[in-house]
Scaffold this motif. Structure first.
Motif, PDB file in Angstrom:
ATOM      1  N   LEU A 103      -7.101   3.160 -15.932  1.00 59.94           N
ATOM      2  CA  LEU A 103      -8.449   3.683 -15.750  1.00 59.94           C
ATOM      3  C   LEU A 103      -9.099   3.909 -17.113  1.00 59.94           C
ATOM      4  CD1 LEU A 103      -7.827   6.331 -12.927  1.00 59.94           C
ATOM      5  CD2 LEU A 103      -8.351   3.891 -12.700  1.00 59.94           C
ATOM      6  N   THR A 151     -13.550   7.394 -11.515  1.00 64.00           N
ATOM      7  CA  THR A 151     -13.358   8.688 -10.864  1.00 64.00           C
ATOM      8  C   THR A 151     -13.765   8.668  -9.394  1.00 64.00           C
ATOM      9  OG1 THR A 151     -15.574   9.532 -11.408  1.00 64.00           O
ATOM     10  CG2 THR A 151     -13.843   9.814 -13.054  1.00 64.00           C
ATOM     11  N   LEU A 153     -12.641   6.631  -7.025  1.00 65.55           N
ATOM     12  CA  LEU A 153     -11.481   6.292  -6.207  1.00 65.55           C
ATOM     13  C   LEU A 153     -11.723   5.139  -5.241  1.00 65.55           C
ATOM     14  CD1 LEU A 153     -10.079   9.861  -5.469  1.00 65.55           C
ATOM     15  CD2 LEU A 153      -9.036   8.119  -6.917  1.00 65.55           C
ATOM     16  N   ALA A 156      -9.127   2.333  -5.324  1.00 62.78           N
ATOM     17  CA  ALA A 156      -7.807   2.475  -4.691  1.00 62.78           C
ATOM     18  C   ALA A 156      -7.601   1.464  -3.574  1.00 62.78           C
ATOM     19  CB  ALA A 156      -7.623   3.895  -4.170  1.00 62.78           C
ATOM     20  N   ARG A 161      -0.458  -0.919  -1.992  1.00 62.50           N
ATOM     21  CA  ARG A 161       0.330   0.313  -1.986  1.00 62.50           C
ATOM     22  C   ARG A 161       1.715   0.132  -1.364  1.00 62.50           C
ATOM     23  NH1 ARG A 161      -4.357   4.491  -0.030  1.00 62.50           N
ATOM     24  NH2 ARG A 161      -6.001   2.998  -0.522  1.00 62.50           N
ATOM     25  N   ILE A 167      -0.424   5.048 -12.729  1.00 65.34           N
ATOM     26  CA  ILE A 167      -1.819   5.120 -13.149  1.00 65.34           C
ATOM     27  C   ILE A 167      -1.869   5.690 -14.558  1.00 65.34           C
ATOM     28  CG2 ILE A 167      -4.088   6.131 -12.658  1.00 65.34           C
ATOM     29  CD1 ILE A 167      -2.927   6.467  -9.704  1.00 65.34           C
ATOM     30  N   THR A 169      -4.475   6.988 -17.733  1.00 65.00           N
ATOM     31  CA  THR A 169      -5.851   7.420 -18.022  1.00 65.00           C
ATOM     32  C   THR A 169      -5.946   7.723 -19.519  1.00 65.00           C
ATOM     33  OG1 THR A 169      -5.377   9.746 -17.541  1.00 65.00           O
ATOM     34  CG2 THR A 169      -6.132   8.377 -15.710  1.00 65.00           C
ATOM     35  N   LEU A 184      -9.945  13.790  -9.470  1.00 60.77           N
ATOM     36  CA  LEU A 184      -9.290  12.503  -9.695  1.00 60.77           C
ATOM     37  C   LEU A 184      -7.777  12.632  -9.569  1.00 60.77           C
ATOM     38  CD1 LEU A 184      -9.403   9.520 -10.515  1.00 60.77           C
ATOM     39  CD2 LEU A 184      -9.363  10.262 -12.907  1.00 60.77           C
ATOM     40  N   CYS A 188      -5.631  10.763  -6.582  1.00 59.99           N
ATOM     41  CA  CYS A 188      -4.554   9.814  -6.884  1.00 59.99           C
ATOM     42  C   CYS A 188      -3.229  10.282  -6.289  1.00 59.99           C
ATOM     43  CB  CYS A 188      -4.424   9.639  -8.394  1.00 59.99           C
ATOM     44  SG  CYS A 188      -5.779   8.724  -9.169  1.00 59.99           S
ATOM     45  N   PHE A 192      -1.523   7.804  -3.506  1.00 64.08           N
ATOM     46  CA  PHE A 192      -0.398   6.998  -3.976  1.00 64.08           C
ATOM     47  C   PHE A 192       0.902   7.804  -3.941  1.00 64.08           C
ATOM     48  CE2 PHE A 192      -4.206   5.293  -6.049  1.00 64.08           C
ATOM     49  CZ  PHE A 192      -4.154   3.981  -5.610  1.00 64.08           C
ATOM     50  N   MET A 197       1.202   9.364 -12.676  1.00 61.07           N
ATOM     51  CA  MET A 197       0.035   9.235 -13.545  1.00 61.07           C
ATOM     52  C   MET A 197       0.421   9.708 -14.940  1.00 61.07           C
ATOM     53  SD  MET A 197      -3.664  11.243 -13.324  1.00 61.07           S
ATOM     54  CE  MET A 197      -4.480  10.148 -12.166  1.00 61.07           C
TER      55      MET A 197
END
Length: 303
Positions: A103, A151, A153, A156, A161, A167, A169, A184, A188, A192, A197
């Protein structure tokens, strides 16, 4: 950092690129690119990044005049990037055919540093940033660039999946309002399950300097960073959603010269240890199995 013998080779790129015209926050992609390239040019570099070096050489932009030159700053940035590389590479060892969602990636060249030859990569960024990335770093067969609000989403829905997802950032969240950061992370974590993340944050004192306009590097005005978090506050990220199962600190390792000598102290001894820039991994909870509901088969990979 490397993802194994199957790492992509540097790609032959066309000649000099026109000067990019970017707004304040997207322009930070040029600043971080320049820092990585400056470090990668050294024979004793802490980050091997030939793609970044090639990009800086091709882009018509006054990097040194705009951003100044600092060997320590370049090394700090490279060590920060290496933390993200290490987490992505570890993920790809565990999930060789997983998906890495980046992202706000800007002109990050992580794919060419750690890709394993099997994973899927999705970049989600602002339209102007995606347009520049497509021009300078055309995607390969397993890469996709999506111009969208990271942000929001909505991206997605584009992610398979049936496979594990990581993820990243990198250099994004500090430019967002705190409420959007929390939303956010929560989104996520809930979308997920079993994923993770990796994020970075600036400390609160640094954020205050940017908000007051007092953070300048040579002739470059650092954009305002409304979201900040001291390293001692990392545990609070778990309150964004019950689906955040674990929070883990990631600390830079290695380093050269004075940076290498001071870094272990700065990450362990208060008050620096609790008020430093931070990198955090959030692990998302697995979705509870529903009795009597068969597992969903994996979707075939798209070519």
């Amino acid at each position: 950092m490397t993802g194994g013998a199957e790492r992509p080779e540097p790609v032959e790129r066309p000649g000099a690129a026109k000067r990019p015209e970017l707004a304040a926050v997207p322009e930070t992609a040029l600043w971080t690119l320049y820092q990585r390239a400056a470090e990668a040019r050294r024979p004793d570099a802490v980050l091997h990044d030939p793609e970044a070096v090639g990009l800086v050489d091709r882009i018509d932009y006054p990097f040194a005049e705009r951003f100044g030159t600092s060997g320590a700053q370049a090394q700090f940035q490279a060590l920060r990037v290496a933390c993200f590389d290490r987490e992505v590479a570890d993920f790809l060892v565990r999930e060789p055919r997983g998906t890495v969602v980046c992202l706000g990636e800007g002109l990050e060249t992580q794919y060419w540093r750690v890709d394993n030859g099997r994973a899927r990569w999705l970049t989600v960024d602002l339209p102007e940033s995606v347009a520049l990335r497509e021009e300078l770093l055309p995607p390969g067969p397993r890469q996709r660039y999506l111009a969208a609000d990271a942000t929001g989403l909505g991206w997605a829905a584009e992610v398979d999946r049936s496979r594990r997802v990581l993820i990243t950032t990198q250099g994004l969240l500090m430019y967002l309002p705190p409420a959007r950061v929390k939303a956010l992370i929560a989104g996520c974590a809930e979308l997920f399950p079993g994923g993770s993340m990796v994020l970075d944050a600036v400390p609160r004192w640094f954020s205050r300097l940017t908000l007051s306009g007092r953070m300048r590097i040579r002739g470059y005005q650092v954009p305002p960073m409304p979201w900040a978090m001291d390293a001692g506050e990392q545990g609070k990220l778990g309150t964004a959603s019950p689906a955040v199962a674990a929070v883990r600190d990631v600390r830079p390792t290695g380093g050269r010269g004075l940076v290498g000598a001071l870094l272990p102290l700065a990450t362990r001894i208060p008050p620096l240890a609790t008020r430093r820039p931070s990198i955090t991994v959030l692990e998302f909870a697995e979705r509870p199995e529903q009795p009597g509901r068969p597992e969903q088969p994996e979707r075939p990979e798209r070519s």
